[in-house]
Write a protein that holds these residues in place. Structure first.
Motif, mmCIF file in Angstrom:
data_model
loop_
_atom_site.group_PDB
_atom_site.id
_atom_site.type_symbol
_atom_site.label_atom_id
_atom_site.label_comp_id
_atom_site.label_asym_id
_atom_site.label_seq_id
_atom_site.Cartn_x
_atom_site.Cartn_y
_atom_site.Cartn_z
ATOM 1 N N UNK A 223 0.840 -1.199 0.000
ATOM 2 C CA UNK A 223 0.000 0.000 0.000
ATOM 3 C C UNK A 223 0.879 1.255 0.000
ATOM 4 N N UNK A 224 1.931 1.249 0.802
ATOM 5 C CA UNK A 224 2.850 2.395 0.830
ATOM 6 C C UNK A 224 3.531 2.544 -0.527
ATOM 7 N N UNK A 225 3.961 1.430 -1.102
ATOM 8 C CA UNK A 225 4.619 1.489 -2.414
ATOM 9 C C UNK A 225 3.664 2.042 -3.469
ATOM 10 N N UNK A 226 2.407 1.656 -3.424
ATOM 11 C CA UNK A 226 1.430 2.186 -4.378
ATOM 12 C C UNK A 226 1.290 3.696 -4.191
ATOM 13 N N UNK A 227 1.262 4.148 -2.947
ATOM 14 C CA UNK A 227 1.188 5.589 -2.692
ATOM 15 C C UNK A 227 2.362 6.338 -3.279
ATOM 16 N N UNK A 228 3.541 5.770 -3.155
ATOM 17 C CA UNK A 228 4.748 6.414 -3.687
ATOM 18 C C UNK A 228 4.728 6.405 -5.213
ATOM 19 N N UNK A 229 4.359 5.271 -5.800
ATOM 20 C CA UNK A 229 4.293 5.167 -7.264
ATOM 21 C C UNK A 229 3.273 6.155 -7.824
ATOM 22 N N UNK A 230 2.089 6.218 -7.222
ATOM 23 C CA UNK A 230 1.041 7.139 -7.683
ATOM 24 C C UNK A 230 1.485 8.584 -7.466
ATOM 25 N N UNK A 231 2.058 8.870 -6.315
ATOM 26 C CA UNK A 231 2.505 10.230 -6.014
ATOM 27 C C UNK A 231 3.564 10.740 -6.964
ATOM 28 N N UNK A 232 4.439 9.873 -7.384
ATOM 29 C CA UNK A 232 5.531 10.300 -8.257
ATOM 30 C C UNK A 232 5.271 10.142 -9.736
ATOM 31 N N UNK A 233 4.112 9.644 -10.096
ATOM 32 C CA UNK A 233 3.842 9.356 -11.503
ATOM 33 C C UNK A 233 3.820 10.607 -12.378
ATOM 34 N N UNK A 234 3.538 11.758 -11.776
ATOM 35 C CA UNK A 234 3.504 12.997 -12.562
ATOM 36 C C UNK A 234 4.869 13.665 -12.632
ATOM 37 N N UNK A 235 5.891 13.005 -12.085
ATOM 38 C CA UNK A 235 7.236 13.553 -12.142
ATOM 39 C C UNK A 235 7.588 14.397 -10.929
ATOM 40 N N UNK A 236 6.664 14.556 -9.986
ATOM 41 C CA UNK A 236 6.920 15.391 -8.823
ATOM 42 C C UNK A 236 6.244 14.798 -7.590
ATOM 43 N N UNK A 237 6.992 14.066 -6.805
ATOM 44 C CA UNK A 237 6.499 13.529 -5.535
ATOM 45 C C UNK A 237 6.711 14.635 -4.515
ATOM 46 N N UNK A 238 5.734 15.562 -4.458
ATOM 47 C CA UNK A 238 5.925 16.788 -3.690
ATOM 48 C C UNK A 238 5.828 16.556 -2.186
ATOM 49 N N UNK A 239 6.128 17.613 -1.424
ATOM 50 C CA UNK A 239 6.167 17.513 0.040
ATOM 51 C C UNK A 239 4.817 17.097 0.622
ATOM 52 N N UNK A 240 3.717 17.607 0.065
ATOM 53 C CA UNK A 240 2.387 17.233 0.576
ATOM 54 C C UNK A 240 2.142 15.746 0.372
#
Length: 151
Positions: A113-130
């Motif tokens: 679940x955490x890995x999915x959150x990271x993959x989804x968060x970074x998919x746009x090229x910017x895993x931002x602070x929020x």
């Protein structure tokens, strides 16, 4: 190597790890927690605009691990979590984090679940602070040290 290149390599590695565990990730709890995580990442800045919602929905549809579940079921659950977060972000976040926390006793599912959150968060090229902060909160809900994922 630029920070983004390192992150992109890390996200690809995480997706590969998820794919390797695909057969272990078929429970309803994992399905619910992963959709809750996707909605939480989409709403990380406190709101969900339609383009963000659409982008995350297409990432869900294209994720090999999530193909274990019917697409319309995933979409319904994702939309329900998004609605809860849109109606009242702070109250909705409490409920969504509780849903995520339900897989805490299954370490493979919790880490996925955490890995999915990271993959989804970074998919746009910017895993931002929020987005990083919201995934960090999910780590706490699951009893996982955020440092395990460099958060």
């Amino acid at each position: 190597m630029a920070l983004w290149d390192r992150f992109k390599d890390s996200a690809q590695t995480m997706q590969s790890q998820l794919n390797a565990k695909k057969n272990d990730l078929k429970s309803g709890g994992f399905r619910d927690a992963s959709m809750a995580m996707c909605a939480l990442v989409a709403a990380a800045d406190g709101s969900i605009d339609p383009s963000e919602r659409q982008r995350v929905a297409s990432l869900i549809a294209g994720n090999d691990v999530l193909r274990n579940f019917p697409a319309d079921d995933l979409q319904t659950r994702f939309n329900d979590y998004c609605q809860k977060l849109s109606a009242d972000f702070d109250f909705g976040k409490v409920g969504v984090l509780q849903t995520i926390g339900k897989v805490s006793k299954k370490p493979t599912e919790a880490r996925a679940v955490i890995q999915i959150g990271i993959v989804i968060g970074g998919a746009d090229g910017d895993f931002d602070k929020a987005e990083q902060g919201i995934v960090r909160e999910a780590c706490f809900a699951l009893g996982i040290a955020p440092a395990e994922f460099d958060l």
